[in-house]
Design a protein around this motif. Structure first.
Motif, PDB file in Angstrom:
ATOM      1  N   VAL A 195     -85.820 -14.417  19.419  1.00 28.00           N
ATOM      2  CA  VAL A 195     -84.463 -13.921  19.173  1.00 28.00           C
ATOM      3  C   VAL A 195     -83.244 -14.520  19.900  1.00 28.00           C
ATOM      4  CG1 VAL A 195     -85.236 -12.408  17.194  1.00 28.00           C
ATOM      5  CG2 VAL A 195     -84.572 -11.784  19.646  1.00 28.00           C
ATOM      6  N   SER A 196     -83.423 -15.656  20.277  1.00 29.28           N
ATOM      7  CA  SER A 196     -82.821 -15.676  21.820  1.00 29.28           C
ATOM      8  C   SER A 196     -81.461 -15.982  21.032  1.00 29.28           C
ATOM      9  CB  SER A 196     -83.192 -17.108  22.731  1.00 29.28           C
ATOM     10  OG  SER A 196     -83.251 -17.543  20.907  1.00 29.28           O
ATOM     11  N   CYS A 197     -80.368 -15.631  22.318  1.00 24.93           N
ATOM     12  CA  CYS A 197     -79.166 -16.372  22.650  1.00 24.93           C
ATOM     13  C   CYS A 197     -79.127 -18.023  23.006  1.00 24.93           C
ATOM     14  CB  CYS A 197     -78.568 -15.782  24.159  1.00 24.93           C
ATOM     15  SG  CYS A 197     -77.961 -14.170  23.193  1.00 24.93           S
ATOM     16  N   SER A 198     -78.937 -19.399  22.938  1.00 28.49           N
ATOM     17  CA  SER A 198     -79.019 -20.209  22.994  1.00 28.49           C
ATOM     18  C   SER A 198     -78.101 -21.686  22.770  1.00 28.49           C
ATOM     19  CB  SER A 198     -80.815 -20.798  21.715  1.00 28.49           C
ATOM     20  OG  SER A 198     -80.861 -19.996  22.125  1.00 28.49           O
ATOM     21  N   ASN A 199     -76.601 -20.306  21.879  1.00 27.57           N
ATOM     22  CA  ASN A 199     -75.480 -21.523  21.912  1.00 27.57           C
ATOM     23  C   ASN A 199     -74.179 -20.583  22.903  1.00 27.57           C
ATOM     24  OD1 ASN A 199     -73.817 -23.064  19.254  1.00 27.57           O
ATOM     25  ND2 ASN A 199     -74.046 -23.614  21.353  1.00 27.57           N
ATOM     26  N   ALA A 200     -74.126 -20.312  23.711  1.00 30.06           N
ATOM     27  CA  ALA A 200     -73.729 -19.252  24.829  1.00 30.06           C
ATOM     28  C   ALA A 200     -71.844 -19.871  24.201  1.00 30.06           C
ATOM     29  CB  ALA A 200     -73.828 -19.262  26.159  1.00 30.06           C
ATOM     30  N   LEU A 201     -71.637 -20.697  24.299  1.00 32.33           N
ATOM     31  CA  LEU A 201     -70.203 -21.360  23.690  1.00 32.33           C
ATOM     32  C   LEU A 201     -69.861 -21.000  21.990  1.00 32.33           C
ATOM     33  CD1 LEU A 201     -70.224 -24.731  25.137  1.00 32.33           C
ATOM     34  CD2 LEU A 201     -68.207 -23.149  25.671  1.00 32.33           C
TER      35      LEU A 201
ATOM     36  N   PRO B 286     -78.326  -8.521  12.933  1.00 30.44           N
ATOM     37  CA  PRO B 286     -76.947  -7.916  13.625  1.00 30.44           C
ATOM     38  C   PRO B 286     -76.512  -8.314  14.635  1.00 30.44           C
ATOM     39  CG  PRO B 286     -78.281  -5.774  13.516  1.00 30.44           C
ATOM     40  CD  PRO B 286     -79.014  -7.181  13.501  1.00 30.44           C
ATOM     41  N   ARG B 287     -77.287  -8.887  15.361  1.00 32.53           N
ATOM     42  CA  ARG B 287     -77.175  -9.075  17.319  1.00 32.53           C
ATOM     43  C   ARG B 287     -77.141 -10.695  17.905  1.00 32.53           C
ATOM     44  NH1 ARG B 287     -80.201  -3.965  20.529  1.00 32.53           N
ATOM     45  NH2 ARG B 287     -80.769  -2.158  19.338  1.00 32.53           N
ATOM     46  N   VAL B 288     -78.536 -10.689  17.402  1.00 32.94           N
ATOM     47  CA  VAL B 288     -78.295 -12.368  17.640  1.00 32.94           C
ATOM     48  C   VAL B 288     -78.485 -13.190  15.980  1.00 32.94           C
ATOM     49  CG1 VAL B 288     -78.881 -14.556  19.214  1.00 32.94           C
ATOM     50  CG2 VAL B 288     -79.676 -12.477  20.050  1.00 32.94           C
ATOM     51  N   ILE B 289     -77.672 -13.785  15.485  1.00 34.14           N
ATOM     52  CA  ILE B 289     -77.420 -14.024  14.707  1.00 34.14           C
ATOM     53  C   ILE B 289     -78.369 -15.762  14.529  1.00 34.14           C
ATOM     54  CG2 ILE B 289     -75.094 -16.037  14.871  1.00 34.14           C
ATOM     55  CD1 ILE B 289     -74.935 -14.923  11.761  1.00 34.14           C
ATOM     56  N   VAL B 290     -79.158 -16.072  13.370  1.00 33.93           N
ATOM     57  CA  VAL B 290     -80.188 -17.176  13.218  1.00 33.93           C
ATOM     58  C   VAL B 290     -80.311 -17.844  13.838  1.00 33.93           C
ATOM     59  CG1 VAL B 290     -80.051 -17.443  11.055  1.00 33.93           C
ATOM     60  CG2 VAL B 290     -82.039 -17.523  11.774  1.00 33.93           C
ATOM     61  N   TRP B 291     -79.047 -18.423  13.509  1.00 36.03           N
ATOM     62  CA  TRP B 291     -78.351 -20.102  13.656  1.00 36.03           C
ATOM     63  C   TRP B 291     -78.220 -20.481  15.106  1.00 36.03           C
ATOM     64  CZ3 TRP B 291     -73.356 -20.301  16.794  1.00 36.03           C
ATOM     65  CH2 TRP B 291     -72.849 -18.952  16.362  1.00 36.03           C
ATOM     66  N   GLN B 292     -78.409 -19.061  16.429  1.00 33.70           N
ATOM     67  CA  GLN B 292     -78.571 -19.288  17.697  1.00 33.70           C
ATOM     68  C   GLN B 292     -79.878 -19.604  17.589  1.00 33.70           C
ATOM     69  OE1 GLN B 292     -76.620 -18.265  20.954  1.00 33.70           O
ATOM     70  NE2 GLN B 292     -74.482 -18.494  19.414  1.00 33.70           N
ATOM     71  N   PRO B 293     -80.748 -19.245  17.559  1.00 27.89           N
ATOM     72  CA  PRO B 293     -82.322 -20.354  17.917  1.00 27.89           C
ATOM     73  C   PRO B 293     -82.010 -21.421  16.793  1.00 27.89           C
ATOM     74  CG  PRO B 293     -82.770 -17.357  16.653  1.00 27.89           C
ATOM     75  CD  PRO B 293     -80.973 -18.340  17.057  1.00 27.89           C
ATOM     76  N   GLY B 294     -81.887 -21.216  15.952  1.00 24.42           N
ATOM     77  CA  GLY B 294     -81.660 -22.559  14.868  1.00 24.42           C
ATOM     78  C   GLY B 294     -81.603 -23.594  15.738  1.00 24.42           C
ATOM     79  N   LYS B 295     -79.834 -23.885  16.332  1.00 29.21           N
ATOM     80  CA  LYS B 295     -79.552 -25.046  16.770  1.00 29.21           C
ATOM     81  C   LYS B 295     -80.114 -25.749  17.781  1.00 29.21           C
ATOM     82  CE  LYS B 295     -75.225 -24.519  16.649  1.00 29.21           C
ATOM     83  NZ  LYS B 295     -73.799 -24.599  17.453  1.00 29.21           N
ATOM     84  N   LEU B 296     -80.977 -25.082  18.473  1.00 27.28           N
ATOM     85  CA  LEU B 296     -81.545 -25.916  19.617  1.00 27.28           C
ATOM     86  C   LEU B 296     -82.825 -25.656  19.174  1.00 27.28           C
ATOM     87  CD1 LEU B 296     -82.610 -25.193  22.572  1.00 27.28           C
ATOM     88  CD2 LEU B 296     -83.585 -22.413  22.375  1.00 27.28           C
TER      89      LEU B 296
END
Length: 721
Positions: free
Chosen positions: A591-597, A651-661
């Motif tokens: 459930v990762s913050c992977s796309n900080a920009l 609701p905290r880290v939306i699924v597309w953050q780890p998805g894009k990584l």
């Protein structure tokens, strides 16, 4: 006679078997170019951010199905689930969130056969138990759990917060204790389910979100603290504190207004919640809440650097880090608070202050030496300090049960190898005694565990604490599988705690390494600020340094090292594997913050700007680029095996953050190692549901242990005769 391949050959055969299967679903590249202060940044998978688009939903479904198919083939996965369940059954019952009102004790209890807890009440600590609320029976057509429950001051009623599918947005219901009947009103979209009762118990204050959709970007912007009167419609609830009602306070859209009362109900506070730990609060009299314009007066401002505060008697006690990175305790008049000229009650020392609490007559201060907690109590009547006697060293907390009516307290303790233990505490006599809510369990293998605390030199010479747990007799020949975890954000420290899930790996010979990188508060506020915004690279470089230390000293090797980061720890693990892909056999990006920009473009992004920064600021934007694992994935690189995990209700880290990584790594990696995207549809950022939790962590651990060469997680088909 059977002959078994070595673990290295088993691993090679396993990877070959996976490679022969169809690969993960392809992800089309549809580049979008952004220009940030002169820097052009290409985003090939921007289209995955539209989670309402059927094509995007189909992509996540296909990725999740592929990951599930792969994970289902790992022989050790189901064994881990069974071990989690077996360890869970060792405690016949679990008590948590114990609250006292007069003679009544309210608490959550979970039995081994139950996936979520139920709410109970006792008259007296040893009185007969009464079941008050069962979330499973509430609506058998849905999967509910209790996020929070709050008894009224007289113990006659209970506000229960209910969530579905781990979405974290609660529906509030009010229960009458004597009859167990629910009042007719229902209040939706309350984050966490938190409330505070009026002194009269005729209603309560709360702050709802603006949307029932956890993925709605407007949901937690410009929220409003409200007052609900019992037996009235929620639509009529009065607005108490908000950006619209209090324009002179310059409240930002992302700040979360809250209202609550002092323990003695002589004051009411209006504050602004934020990831910035510095409190921003005003004060009024409870009677003022009925006025059209509430005459709020400033209590503390962010410039006061007050992390927490409480009223005890006529005094206001402040835990402040202003000019004191390790914290100090100040005291000022509660009727006329003056933080700038407050008296220093407990000056800054060698230990970090981490929290304050109070009972009827005592102030409690928890301090930490970097690993272990210490608790001190202060008696304002005698102006004397005393130590709370703790039976062993570790992580400790004191919980006053019914302030300000009682001095009754609970004290909890745990360590890396000591299960959480609960005591009653009497501050008058300074005596601990066994709590009636303490349930002991004998876990296997604890006597064989070794705990080692070391400090590791980082890239710039800073010494990073590293906690190691492993079984006795470890051979430092580099052959042990090591599971290394890290977080390093928001000033949250990685404190010692007992984890049955970790024990399941430890009892299979795995080393567990808990890192304490900058961004946490293990060494005070300077340690936190050294892994924050522009200094954030220290967080993942500290993590890398810990990995290098483990390899150099023979604990493990790159072919056996696992790295994991969760939530904001996704920055740590994402940048660790993009900076040092050679160091890890496997990584878990949970459930990762992977796309900080792009975090500001997610529902929970704006509220996190104070912690990570904004793309609207040139310096902070550059820092966000450095944090962005997705943007640092390079084609043609041999990346480790990676399992990305996302929750569709998160609701905290939306699924597309780890998805894009996951999409970027699948396209870029040339190592031949798998990159999977696990999608949880019955989970948010996390969930109380044990069945879901056990499966989720078993998937993560089994994947990593498989790729790190643990023999218990290799397919049996590689055995030969």
């Amino acid at each position: 006679m059977k002959i078994f391949f070595t673990s290295a050959l088993m691993l090679a055969a396993t990877r070959l078997a996976v490679a022969q299967q169809p690969g993960p679903p392809p992800t089309p590249e549809r580049p979008v170019t952004d220009v940030y202060f002169g820097r052009s940044v290409v985003d090939k998978y921007r289209w995955l951010e539209d989670t309402k688009n059927p094509e995007v939903l189909a992509w996540f479904k296909a990725q999740g199905d592929y990951a599930a198919h792969t994970l289902d083939q790992l022989p050790g996965r189901d064994s881990l689930i069974n071990t989690f369940m077996r360890y869970d059954r060792l405690k016949p019952e679990r008590y948590s969130e114990i609250k006292k009102r007069g003679t009544r004790y309210f608490y959550r209890k979970t039995l081994p056969a139950e996936t979520v807890g139920k709410i109970y009440m006792r008259e007296g600590e040893t009185g007969p138990e009464m079941l008050l609320f069962d979330p499973v029976a509430y609506d058998k057509t849905k999967t509910y759990s209790v996020t929070a429950f709050t008894p009224s001051n007289n113990g006659q009623r209970l506000v229960v917060g209910l969530q579905e599918g781990g979405a974290e947005l609660s529906t509030l219901r009010i229960l009458t204790v004597a009859t167990k009947a629910l009042l007719p009103e229902s209040i939706v979209a309350v984050s966490g389910g938190g409330v505070d009762w009026l002194p009269t118990d005729t209603g309560f204050v709360y702050t709802p979100n603006n949307s029932t959709d956890p993925k709605d970007p407007r949901g937690n912007l410009n929220t409003k603290a409200r007052l609900h009167q019992l037996n009235t419609a929620a639509a009529a609830d009065a607005e108490l504190f908000s950006r619209a009602k209090n324009p002179a306070f310059n409240i930002r859209p992302d700040e979360y207004p809250f209202v609550y009362f002092s323990d003695d109900h002589t004051q009411v506070y209006g504050g602004l919640g934020s990831v910035d730990n510095r409190q921003h609060v005003w004060v009024a009299a409870p009677a003022d809440l009925s006025k059209p314009v509430i005459p709020w007066k400033r209590l503390v401002a962010p410039t006061d650097s007050v992390y927490s505060y409480l009223k005890l008697g006529t005094s206001l006690y402040l835990y402040s880090v202003k000019q004191a990175p390790k914290g100090r305790i100040l005291v000022t008049s509660a009727l006329n608070p003056q933080p700038a000229t407050a008296t220093v009650l407990l000056p800054e020392g060698q230990l970090n202050i981490t929290s304050i609490a109070s009972s009827k007559d005592y102030l409690f201060v928890t301090l930490n030496d970097g690993i272990n907690d210490h608790i001190r109590q202060y008696d304002p009547r005698t102006k004397q300090w005393a130590d709370v006697p703790l039976p062993f060293s570790g992580t400790a907390y004191v919980q006053p049960l019914d302030a300000p009516r009682s001095n009754a307290c609970l004290v909890g303790l745990t360590t890396w190898k000591q299960p959480a233990t609960l005591y009653n505490y009497n501050p008058d006599t300074k005596q601990l005694s066994a709590s009636k809510f303490e349930v002991k369990a004998a876990y296997p293998g604890l006597d064989d565990l070794v705990v080692e605390e070391v400090e590791v030199p980082s890239h710039d010479g800073a010494l990073v604490p590293l906690s190691l747990i492993y079984r006795k007799g470890l051979k430092k020949d580099g052959q042990a599988v090591c599971f290394m975890d890290g977080y390093g954000a928001y000033g949250i420290s990685a404190v010692p705690y007992f984890s049955p899930r970790y024990l399941a790996m430890l009892n299979q010979g795995v080393i567990v390494a808990e890192t304490h990188p900058r961004g946490g508060s293990e060494k005070g506020q300077k340690w936190y600020r050294a892994g924050y915004q522009t200094t954030k690279p220290n967080t993942w470089k500290d993590f890398i340094a810990c990995g290098d230390y483990l390899v150099k000293n023979g604990y493990t090797s790159p072919s056996h090292l696992i790295g994991m980061g969760t939530s904001a720890g996704g920055i740590l693990i994402g940048r660790a594997i993009t900076e040092r892909p050679d160091l890890f056999a496997a990584a878990i990006s949970n459930v990762s913050c992977s796309n900080a920009l792009r975090m500001e473009n997610s529902p929970n992004g704006p509220v996190n700007v104070p912690e990570f920064g904004s793309v609207k600021d040139p310096v902070q934007c550059q820092a966000l680029y450095e944090m962005d694992a997705f943007q640092h994935v390079k084609p043609g690189t041999k990346y480790p095996a990676v399992l990305c995990v996302g929750g569709m209700n998160d609701p905290r880290v939306i699924v597309w953050q780890p998805g894009k990584l996951a999409a970027a790594l699948q396209a870029a990696s040339t190592s031949g190692k798998p990159v999977l995207m696990q999608v949880n549809y019955d989970n948010g950022h996390f969930t109380e549901d044990k069945k879901v939790t056990f499966r989720n962590f078993a998937n993560m651990y089994a994947f990593a242990l498989w790729q790190a060469g643990h023999p218990n997680f290799q397919p049996s088909a590689v055995a030969a005769k």
